[in-house]
Design a protein around this motif. Structure first.
Motif, PDB file in Angstrom:
ATOM      1  N   ASN A  79    -101.919-107.769 -71.875  1.00 27.99           N
ATOM      2  CA  ASN A  79    -102.367-107.588 -70.499  1.00 27.99           C
ATOM      3  C   ASN A  79    -103.327-106.409 -70.393  1.00 27.99           C
ATOM      4  N   PHE A  80    -103.003-105.308 -71.080  1.00 28.24           N
ATOM      5  CA  PHE A  80    -103.879-104.131 -71.096  1.00 28.24           C
ATOM      6  C   PHE A  80    -105.239-104.500 -71.679  1.00 28.24           C
ATOM      7  N   ASP A  81    -105.220-105.209 -72.802  1.00 25.62           N
ATOM      8  CA  ASP A  81    -106.469-105.612 -73.450  1.00 25.62           C
ATOM      9  C   ASP A  81    -107.295-106.529 -72.557  1.00 25.62           C
ATOM     10  N   LEU A  82    -106.638-107.418 -71.846  1.00 28.87           N
ATOM     11  CA  LEU A  82    -107.344-108.320 -70.930  1.00 28.87           C
ATOM     12  C   LEU A  82    -108.010-107.532 -69.807  1.00 28.87           C
ATOM     13  N   ALA A  83    -107.279-106.591 -69.228  1.00 28.83           N
ATOM     14  CA  ALA A  83    -107.806-105.828 -68.095  1.00 28.83           C
ATOM     15  C   ALA A  83    -108.844-104.791 -68.515  1.00 28.83           C
ATOM     16  N   MET A  84    -108.606-104.106 -69.616  1.00 29.32           N
ATOM     17  CA  MET A  84    -109.456-102.981 -69.986  1.00 29.32           C
ATOM     18  C   MET A  84    -110.453-103.310 -71.096  1.00 29.32           C
ATOM     19  N   GLY A  85    -110.324-104.492 -71.682  1.00 30.62           N
ATOM     20  CA  GLY A  85    -111.232-104.885 -72.754  1.00 30.62           C
ATOM     21  C   GLY A  85    -112.575-105.355 -72.216  1.00 30.62           C
ATOM     22  N   PRO A  86    -113.415-105.862 -73.107  1.00 31.64           N
ATOM     23  CA  PRO A  86    -114.743-106.329 -72.698  1.00 31.64           C
ATOM     24  C   PRO A  86    -114.662-107.351 -71.568  1.00 31.64           C
ATOM     25  N   GLY A  87    -115.577-107.214 -70.641  1.00 26.42           N
ATOM     26  CA  GLY A  87    -115.611-108.109 -69.491  1.00 26.42           C
ATOM     27  C   GLY A  87    -116.867-107.873 -68.692  1.00 26.42           C
ATOM     28  N   GLU A  88    -116.821-108.239 -67.442  1.00 30.69           N
ATOM     29  CA  GLU A  88    -117.980-108.107 -66.565  1.00 30.69           C
ATOM     30  C   GLU A  88    -118.258-106.658 -66.170  1.00 30.69           C
ATOM     31  N   LEU A  89    -117.209-105.852 -66.036  1.00 31.65           N
ATOM     32  CA  LEU A  89    -117.385-104.450 -65.653  1.00 31.65           C
ATOM     33  C   LEU A  89    -117.585-103.584 -66.893  1.00 31.65           C
ATOM     34  N   GLU A  90    -118.392-102.549 -66.734  1.00 30.04           N
ATOM     35  CA  GLU A  90    -118.576-101.594 -67.826  1.00 30.04           C
ATOM     36  C   GLU A  90    -117.268-100.839 -68.055  1.00 30.04           C
ATOM     37  N   PRO A  91    -116.975-100.470 -69.304  1.00 26.47           N
ATOM     38  CA  PRO A  91    -115.721 -99.759 -69.597  1.00 26.47           C
ATOM     39  C   PRO A  91    -115.520 -98.506 -68.748  1.00 26.47           C
ATOM     40  N   LYS A  92    -116.576 -97.724 -68.534  1.00 28.17           N
ATOM     41  CA  LYS A  92    -116.452 -96.507 -67.731  1.00 28.17           C
ATOM     42  C   LYS A  92    -116.031 -96.843 -66.302  1.00 28.17           C
ATOM     43  N   VAL A  93    -116.562 -97.921 -65.753  1.00 27.96           N
ATOM     44  CA  VAL A  93    -116.206 -98.333 -64.392  1.00 27.96           C
ATOM     45  C   VAL A  93    -114.729 -98.703 -64.330  1.00 27.96           C
ATOM     46  N   LYS A  94    -114.239 -99.391 -65.358  1.00 28.47           N
ATOM     47  CA  LYS A  94    -112.818 -99.759 -65.391  1.00 28.47           C
ATOM     48  C   LYS A  94    -111.938 -98.514 -65.400  1.00 28.47           C
ATOM     49  N   VAL A  95    -112.339 -97.502 -66.161  1.00 32.10           N
ATOM     50  CA  VAL A  95    -111.562 -96.264 -66.220  1.00 32.10           C
ATOM     51  C   VAL A  95    -111.613 -95.546 -64.869  1.00 32.10           C
TER      52      VAL A  95
END
Length: 99
Positions: A26-42
């Motif tokens: 679940n963590f990998d799905l939410a915080m891994g590569p996706g549409e949002l930039e990693p910094k934005v997710k943090v």
């Protein structure tokens, strides 16, 4: 193993491997590569931890955001949004007193 999980997730790897497998996916799905930039997710996680009153999470995530290149201005703006949302929740609730 794989990612840099928060300590409260990492401890599960040894203590409860079955739960770790579920939580880490679940963590990998939410915080891994996706549409949002990693910094934005943090920064989103930072705002949510501030809203949830998690001092340790706010400290850790702000450090992570800085390591990812977030400026002090971006962190401040993120925390202003968290403050605004939490304040609006209070205003929404207290407005019931005037009905």
């Amino acid at each position: 193993m794989s990612r840099n999980y928060p300590p409260f997730v990492s401890v599960l790897e040894q203590k409860d491997p079955k739960l770790f497998e579920i939580v880490s996916k679940n963590f990998d799905l939410a915080m891994g590569p996706g549409e949002l930039e990693p910094k934005v997710k943090v920064l989103i996680a930072l705002a949510l931890d501030a809203f949830a009153n998690s001092p340790e999470g706010v400290e850790s995530l702000s450090k992570t955001a800085r390591q990812m290149g977030a400026t002090e201005g971006e962190i401040a703006e993120t925390l202003r949004i968290a403050y605004m949302v939490s304040g609006m929740k209070t205003l929404s609730t207290l407005s019931n007193a005037f009905k």
